[in-house]
Write a protein that holds these residues in place. Sequence first.
Motif, short mmCIF file in Angstrom:
data_model
loop_
_atom_site.label_atom_id
_atom_site.label_comp_id
_atom_site.label_asym_id
_atom_site.label_seq_id
_atom_site.Cartn_x
_atom_site.Cartn_y
_atom_site.Cartn_z
N ASP A 54 -13.94 -12.74 0.53
CA ASP A 54 -13.09 -11.71 1.13
C ASP A 54 -13.89 -10.49 1.57
O ASP A 54 -13.33 -9.56 2.17
N GLU B 30 -4.35 -3.61 -5.19
CA GLU B 30 -3.39 -4.63 -4.80
C GLU B 30 -4.02 -5.65 -3.86
O GLU B 30 -4.01 -6.84 -4.12
N GLU B 31 -4.60 -5.16 -2.77
CA GLU B 31 -5.23 -6.04 -1.79
C GLU B 31 -6.72 -5.81 -1.83
O GLU B 31 -7.20 -4.73 -1.50
N ASN B 32 -7.46 -6.83 -2.23
CA ASN B 32 -8.90 -6.67 -2.47
C ASN B 32 -9.68 -7.44 -1.41
O ASN B 32 -10.13 -8.58 -1.63
N THR B 33 -9.88 -6.81 -0.27
CA THR B 33 -10.65 -7.39 0.83
C THR B 33 -11.42 -6.28 1.53
O THR B 33 -11.08 -5.10 1.43
N ALA C 233 -9.10 -4.48 3.87
CA ALA C 233 -8.22 -3.52 3.20
C ALA C 233 -8.96 -2.23 2.87
O ALA C 233 -8.39 -1.14 2.97
N ARG D 257 -2.23 0.54 -8.83
CA ARG D 257 -1.33 -0.53 -8.40
C ARG D 257 -0.07 0.09 -7.79
O ARG D 257 0.33 1.19 -8.16
#
Length: 648
Positions: free
Chosen positions: A169, A127-130, A133, A396
């Motif tokens: 990111d 979901e959050e790709n950093t 995260a 997800r």
Amino acid sequence: MKSTLPPRFPARLALMLVLLIVGCGPTLPAQPEPRATTPPPSVEQAPSSATRAPTSRALAPPTAVPKVGERLSSSETRAALPRPQSPPTHTAAAPMPLPFPASQAGGGPRPPLTPRWAYEPWVWEDEENTAEAVRDLVDGYQRRGIPVGAVIIDSPWQTNYSTFQFNRDYPDPGKLISDLHGRGVKVLLWTTCFVNVSSEDGPERGKAATYDEALARGYFVDGGTVYSWDKGEGSAIDFFNPEAVAWWYAQMDRAWSLGPDGWKVDSHEGNLPDFVQTAAGPKTQGEYGTAYYRAFYRYVAERSPEAIITARPYDGGSVYAPLDVTPAGWVGDQIPDWGPKGIQEALDNILASAELGYAVLGSDIGGYRPGERFVRLFLRWVQLGALSPLMENGGRGEHRPWEIDRDIVDEYRYYARLHHQLVPYLYGAGVEAHQTGRPIIRDVSRAARQYTLGEDLLVAPITTRDDERDVSIPGGARWHDYWDDDRVITGPTVERYRAAVDRIPLYIKAGAMIPMQVADKQTGHGDLGSAGSLTLLVYPSHDGESQRTYRPDAQRSVAMSNRRDGTNVTIEIGSHTERYTLRIKESHSPGAVTLRRTGGETALPALASWAEFDGADEGWFYDSPRRYLWARFDTQDSDARLTYNTPP
């Protein structure tokens, strides 16, 4: 993450099965005992290449060949590409020989040797790709005492598909990977076979910086035809072209130089048409997929014995990555549900993959697809994951147990620690799978949805809303209920098992000697004093002798046995240097415990309390309430023989 696959025709399924399995060697690995050799019912059995009937599909050559870089739909491509007059015989691309010929010795492909770290629990999210995260995810588990051995950095992590350069990111990816390694966490990077001209996510949505060079050099299949896939539009690398593979490896080196430990190789070959034009001529989609997975496996195999790829084995009616290039296989992509598209499908695909010989298998705990994850279903999936060779939680939607319901953190931690403790047992079974072809998941009953994990654990996952199920107890042995190991069941029989939502039907075979790594007391397999020793859960045979093998690595094996003669019990361990903690199931306290090592025999000191035993380097203690005899000692290049007598 999974591509959106086009419909697969039964004839093609049969062809894929033959090409991926028969084409790479005999149908199944040689086995020391009979097991199922037929493909899953959703995969048709194809005739051998010598007797296969000609395909009924018209295969006339086209009148025109697509222009370089031309966009075509799958249906247009099927009409435009040159077609072979009969299904082509499988030939590996020039740069993709079978990486380890020894894995083919003895009559058939065998799983690769999976490194020990890959058996530890994995986590990831999509979901959050950093970088932040990723750090927060790992920190969230570790702060709660939940073991994490690996994290997958899923897409989009690159500037575009496929540049193999981290995007903004991930401002310092080398430091991120180094920091994770410092916390005992390995790193896998998601990847695909496509290079994009337009992307649906990530910081750069246009043409990938690597695309034009690959197109100009002729490194794509179908002359650079652009296909749609779930991350945009792009062209697929020609893994039958040695120069293209060498160029592709040079691109991969950009990310690999930062220190990751493996690749998650997603199954996007399914977005290609039935036949593609390659440097080696027309190839089926299945042949292309085989070359794709072999290329990625060869990349890691040439660089480090500790590196892996993870890919799909048997999944939803198709065989994807070949057996002998799949160190770890995940099945997906399920929805968070009880039904045939949820946990039941995950278990069915795991069992079908095991029947085909794959060794290290698991599924996305809770299901990959987004949706609400209800506590009961999530916990049942956690139990399945923990008692699979590969435990991995991600996808997800919400997968973090403390965010689903803070009250289930203890249960999740219990099962993650249990899986972590079983790593020596699972790794040893994985070495055996590599050396003999015998998979880790054995004695599969897909009708009953149960299996044995290695030699000594009978697992019967609950995949319905009910808290009870029938369990078929195998014959020829006695089995201890894991949760109440004073209860012993003699097979063959079928028993109705009722399991509270925090428990899974699980049994230990009489005669077992299960190697574990234990450093805490949550599971009851030891305590802080067990850290640094090899724990053996021993369930002496009720009569006669049981023999087992402990495999500390692929080059060494240690013979072990336990024997009961009336009131006398003998436990033997072959020559090795180790500190041992034994938890022995024994109904009565012995009067004395004797230890013989190379050079002499001594009486182990009897210790008066658990606290005294847990802090001792050597000695024994009897736990009356739970009926366990605990013993601790070490060896230095020596074998060991432990003996004691119990009251009649």
